[in-house]
Design an enzyme around this catalytic site. Structure first.
Site, PDB file in Angstrom:
ATOM      1  N   ASP A 258       3.172  13.790  14.870  1.00  0.00           N
ATOM      2  CA  ASP A 258       3.469  13.707  13.433  1.00  0.00           C
ATOM      3  C   ASP A 258       2.191  13.872  12.617  1.00  0.00           C
ATOM      4  O   ASP A 258       1.951  13.128  11.671  1.00  0.00           O
ATOM      5  CB  ASP A 258       4.147  12.368  13.111  1.00  0.00           C
TER       6      ASP A 258
ATOM      7  N   MET B 188      10.037   4.370   8.327  1.00  0.00           N
ATOM      8  CA  MET B 188      10.290   3.292   9.279  1.00  0.00           C
ATOM      9  C   MET B 188       9.766   1.953   8.811  1.00  0.00           C
ATOM     10  O   MET B 188      10.286   0.911   9.212  1.00  0.00           O
ATOM     11  CB  MET B 188       9.633   3.621  10.635  1.00  0.00           C
ATOM     12  N   ALA B 189       8.725   1.972   7.978  1.00  0.00           N
ATOM     13  CA  ALA B 189       8.045   0.716   7.681  1.00  0.00           C
ATOM     14  C   ALA B 189       7.362   0.769   6.325  1.00  0.00           C
ATOM     15  O   ALA B 189       7.212   1.836   5.719  1.00  0.00           O
ATOM     16  CB  ALA B 189       7.018   0.413   8.773  1.00  0.00           C
ATOM     17  N   THR B 190       6.958  -0.405   5.870  1.00  0.00           N
ATOM     18  CA  THR B 190       6.134  -0.545   4.674  1.00  0.00           C
ATOM     19  C   THR B 190       4.781  -1.091   5.098  1.00  0.00           C
ATOM     20  O   THR B 190       4.698  -1.954   5.969  1.00  0.00           O
ATOM     21  CB  THR B 190       6.792  -1.506   3.666  1.00  0.00           C
ATOM     22  N   VAL B 191       3.714  -0.575   4.486  1.00  0.00           N
ATOM     23  CA  VAL B 191       2.358  -1.006   4.823  1.00  0.00           C
ATOM     24  C   VAL B 191       1.811  -1.856   3.684  1.00  0.00           C
ATOM     25  O   VAL B 191       1.896  -1.475   2.509  1.00  0.00           O
ATOM     26  CB  VAL B 191       1.436   0.202   5.075  1.00  0.00           C
TER      27      VAL B 191
ATOM     28  N   LYS C  17       1.670  -3.409   8.922  1.00  0.00           N
ATOM     29  CA  LYS C  17       2.763  -2.444   8.917  1.00  0.00           C
ATOM     30  C   LYS C  17       4.028  -3.175   9.350  1.00  0.00           C
ATOM     31  O   LYS C  17       4.134  -3.616  10.493  1.00  0.00           O
ATOM     32  CB  LYS C  17       2.446  -1.297   9.871  1.00  0.00           C
TER      33      LYS C  17
ATOM     34  N   ILE D   8       0.829  -1.206   0.000  1.00  0.00           N
ATOM     35  CA  ILE D   8       0.000   0.000   0.000  1.00  0.00           C
ATOM     36  C   ILE D   8       0.861   1.253   0.000  1.00  0.00           C
ATOM     37  O   ILE D   8       0.646   2.184  -0.776  1.00  0.00           O
ATOM     38  CB  ILE D   8      -0.944   0.020   1.224  1.00  0.00           C
TER      39      ILE D   8
END
Length: 638
Positions: A133, A21-24, A39, A16
Site C-alpha cells: 500500500d 481501518m483506524a484513526t491515528v 493507531k 491526527i
C-alpha cells in the site's frame, strides 16, 4: 476519544488522521512520559476477526523491522472494544502534504525522498514482507528531514497464501497490474511499481493515470504504460525516464525484483546526472522559486542512431554522445606576392607534388576515420547474450570473451557491462567483451544446530546472510542457548543477504512442583531443588490460604519451565471475609442458591427427620456473621 486513557497508560491528546481501518491520535505514554502515535481500529471493525488479525499482523511485522526509515511499533493491545497500536510519533508532514503545497519537485529532492523509502522497503523485502500500500500518504517527512515509511497494515509474508476472494488491497492509483489480476500472487515487485508511480508524481506533480472512476484508472494501469515524466516536464534528463520506466513496467519480470535492486538503480541514476539536471525546476512547481532558462534546464540525450544536424561554424559538440570528427581538405594558401629579387631555381614541380601528397594524405585520413573502418559499440546492457551477439554482428563487430558475474540489479542471463562500453569508437571487426549476469548471488544456509546463538549469528554473517527472528523452545538434545534449527533449513540455497530465522533451545523442560499453601521458605526450597529460580511478588492477594502462605505461582503447578527459569510466587493476605446471609426458615433450594450467590459452598444436613422436610432450621454460621469466601456453610433441614 480525546481525553481518554487507553489501557490505563496512553492518554489521547489529539486526533491526527482518519483512515479506512483506524484513526491515528497523538498520545502520551504516561508510564514512560513520551509522546507517541496511537493507531486505534474503528470499533465497528474490532468485532471482525479478519481485520483484527490484520491489525495485529502489522504490529508483529513492523516490530521485526528495526530500520531507521520505518516507523517503529512500541506496543499493541486492546482496551474493551478498542484495539490499538502504539507507534513512534513523527512531528512533520506526509509526502502528500508536500506535493499538495509544492506541486512537482526537483529531481534531486525526489531522489532524496525516494532513496530512504526504498531502503525501508528493501529491509522489509529482505525480511520476507511486502508493504502492498505504498503511496504519498504513507511517506512521513519529519521536521528534521528524516523520511519514514508508515502503515504496514496490509503487509504480508511473501510466501503467505491468502484466502482473499478477489478483494484487492491497496490504493487504486498505485496498484500494480498483477495486484488487480492475481492479488494473492503479488510479491515485492508491487511495491517497486508503486514507488515508480510515486516518483512520477513527485517529478510531475500528478499521477500518471487519471479517470472519472476507479475502474477507469484500473483499466489504464492494466493496459497503458506509465508515460515518461519528460513528456510532462520538458528537459527532464533521460536517466530519470529510464528509472521510472524500469520501476513501472507492466510486466513484473522486467521490473527490479525488489526495493534493494530499485535503490541501486536510483543511485546509479543520481550519479549519471549533472548538478544542473538534478536541480532543474519543473514548470509544475507551485511554491519553489524558479531559476532562469538555461541553468535550470537540460536537453534529453538523443539516440546514437539519430543523425545530427549539420554543424554550425563555431559550435562546440553538444555532449559526449554527439561528438563528430570532421576533417576537410584545407583551402590552398594565397599565392605569395612576387618580389623582384634575383633569379631563383624553378620550384613549380616540387610545389605541385607536395600539394598532391597533402591532398591525398588528408583524403586518406578522412576515409580512414569516417569510412567503414570505425564504428560505435551498440547498446547492449540488459540484452540476452544471444541478442548482444546479434547486435555486435550487425555492427560489424566480433564477440570477445564472455564473463559472468553476480548482480542484484540485472536479470539473470542479460548483459551487465561491455568492454569497450556503449557508444565507444572501435575499429570494425574488433571484438567486444561481455559480462553476463548470473543473477543474485545465492548461498547455502550453514549447519547451525548446536551452535551458541552468538556464534550462529556470526556464521550467518560470514556466509553472507542476516540473522532473522529468534524463537525459543524446549529441547532435550540441545543445550540451553544453542540453536535447535533454522528456517530455511541447513543447506537450503537462498539469496545472499536473506534473513534466516533461528530456533534456540530453552534446555530440557522441568516440571514445576505445586507449592500453593506452603510457606515462602518451603516453597523456595522445593523450587530450587528442581533447578528453578524464585521471585516473590510484592503484591498480595486474598486466597483460601492463611496470610503469608503461597497463594499462587507462575508457571502454575503441572506446567513446564526450563532449568534456570524463574517462578514467580504471590503470597496470600488471608481469605476474604464476607457476610453470611440468614437463610433459617427458607426452603432448602432457595437457601442453597442465596449462599452460593454470596460466595460460599453449601452442605445439607437432613438426618432422618429431614428426609421428609424442606425447611432450614439451622445454619453452621449464623446470619450476619462473616466467614472466609469460598468456605462451606452447613444447613440443617427438617
Amino acid at each position: 476519544m480525546v481525553g481518554q486513557v487507553l489501557d490505563g497508560r496512553y492518554r489521547v491528546d489529539a486526533r491526527i488522521a482518519v483512515g479506512g481501518m483506524a484513526t491515528v491520535y497523538r498520545a502520551l505514554d504516561t508510564r514512560l512520559d513520551r509522546v507517541l502515535a496511537l493507531k486505534v481500529m474503528h470499533p465497528a471493525l474490532s468485532a471482525d476477526a479478519v481485520f483484527v488479525d490484520r491489525f495485529i499482523r502489522e504490529a508483529k511485522s513492523v516490530a521485526r523491522l528495526a530500520h531507521p526509515n520505518v516507523v517503529q511499533v512500541f506496543d499493541q493491545g486492546a482496551d474493551g472494544s478498542y484495539v490499538y497500536l502504539a507507534m513512534e510519533y513523527i512531528a512533520g508532514c506526509t509526502l502528500r502534504d508536500v506535493l499538495r503545497e509544492r506541486g512537482a519537485l526537483q529531481p534531486r529532492a525526489a531522489l532524496d525522498i525516494l532513496e530512504p523509502v526504498l531502503a525501508a522497503l528493501g529491509a522489509a523485502h529482505r525480511a520476507g514482507f511486502v508493504h502492498r500500500d505504498m503511496k504519498p500518504e504513507n511517506v512521513l517527512i519529519g521536521d528534521d528531514g528524516r523520511v519514514k515509511v508508515a502503515d504496514f497494515g496490509l503487509v504480508r509474508s511473501v510466501d503467505t497464501v491468502t484466502s482473499t476472494t478477489g478483494a484487492v488491497l491497496g490504493t487504486v492509483s498505485y496498484l500494480a497490474p498483477e495486484q488487480m489480476e492475481h492479488p494473492a500472487a503479488a510479491d515485492a515487485r508491487v511495491d517497486v511499481y508503486a514507488c515508480g508511480v510515486v516518483l512520477y508524481e513527485m517529478l510531475t506533480g500528478d499521477r500518471p493515470h487519471d479517470g472519472d472512476s476507479p475502474a477507469v484508472v484500473l483499466y489504464k494501469h492494466l493496459h497503458d504504460d506509465v508515460p515518461p515524466p519528460s513528456a510532462v516536464v520538458p528537459g527532464l534528463a533521460y536517466p530519470i525516464d529510464e528509472l521510472v520506466a524500469s520501476a513501472t513496467a507492466r510486466n513484473p519480470d522486467v521490473r527490479p525484483y525488489d526495493a534493494v535492486a530499485l535503490l541501486a538503480h536510483a543511485r546509479e541514476t543520481r550519479a549519471a546526472l549533472s548538478p544542473d539536471q538534478l536541480d532543474a525546476m519543473p514548470p509544475q512547481a507551485l511554491a519553489a522559486e524558479r531559476g532562469t532558462a538555461d541553468d535550470r534546464t537540460s536537453v534529453i540525450p538523443r539516440s546514437l542512431t539519430v543523425r545530427q544536424p549539420p554543424a554550425v561554424p563555431g559550435d562546440e559538440p553538444r555532449d559526449g554522445y554527439h561528438r563528430t570528427s570532421r576533417l576537410e581538405s584545407p583551402a590552398p594558401p594565397p599565392p605569395a606576392p612576387r618580389r623582384a629579387r634575383g633569379r631563383r631555381a624553378p620550384r613549380g614541380p616540387l610545389v605541385i607534388v607536395a600539394a598532391v601528397l597533402l591532398v591525398l594524405g588528408c583524403g586518406a585520413g578522412v576515409w580512414y576515420i569516417n569510412s567503414g573502418q570505425f564504428t560505435q559499440v551498440p547498446p547492449l546492457l540488459g540484452k540476452t547474450e544471444a541478442q548482444a551477439r546479434d547486435r555486435l554482428e550487425q555492427a560489424g563487430l566480433d564477440t570477445g570473451a564472455v564473463g559472468r558475474a553476480y548482480s542484484d540489479t540485472v536479470k539473470r542471463g542479460t548483459v551487465i557491462s561491455s568492454d569497450p562500453g556503449t557508444g565507444a569508437r572501435i575499429r570494425q571487426n574488433d571484438s567486444v567483451k561481455l559480462v553476463i549476469s548470473s543473477g543474485p548471488r545465492t548461498v547455502a544456509v550453514p549447519a547451525l544446530q548446536g551452535y551458541p546463538l552468538a556464534k550462529a549469528r556470526t556464521e550467518l554473517k560470514n556466509s553472507g546472510l542476516q540473522p532473522g527472528m529468534v524463537t525459543r523452545e524446549f529441547s532435550d538434545d540441545v543445550t540451553r542457548g544453542s540453536v535447535v534449527s533454522s528456517d530455511p533449513g541447513d543447506g537450503t540455497k537462498v539469496r545472499s543477504g536473506s534473513a534466516v530465522a533461528l530456533v534456540v533451545s530453552k534446555g530440557s523442560p522441568v516440571d514445576v512442583p505445586d507449592v500453593s499453601g506452603e510457606s515462602p521458605a518451603d516453597a523456595r526450597a522445593a523450587l530450587e531443588e528442581s533447578g528453578l529460580r524464585v521471585r516473590i511478588d510484592s503484591a498480595r492477594v486474598n486466597s483460601e490460604f492463611d496470610a503469608g502462605q503461597v497463594a499462587r505461582q507462575s508457571p502454575a503447578e503441572g506446567g513446564q519451565a526450563a532449568e534456570g527459569d524463574t517462578v514467580t510466587l504471590t503470597l496470600s493476605k488471608g481469605p476474604e471475609m464476607i457476610e453470611v446471609p440468614d437463610v433459617v426458615g427458607a426452603g432448602a433450594s432457595d437457601a442453597t442458591a442465596r449462599l452460593e450467590a454470596a460466595g460460599f459452598s453449601v452442605e445439607e444436613d437432613r438426618g432422618l427427620l429431614g428426609l421428609f422436610g424442606d425447611t432450614v432450621k439451622k445454619q453452621s454460621v449464623k446470619g450476619g456473621k462473616t466467614a472466609p469466601k469460598g468456605s462451606t456453610i452447613t444447613i440443617t433441614i427438617r
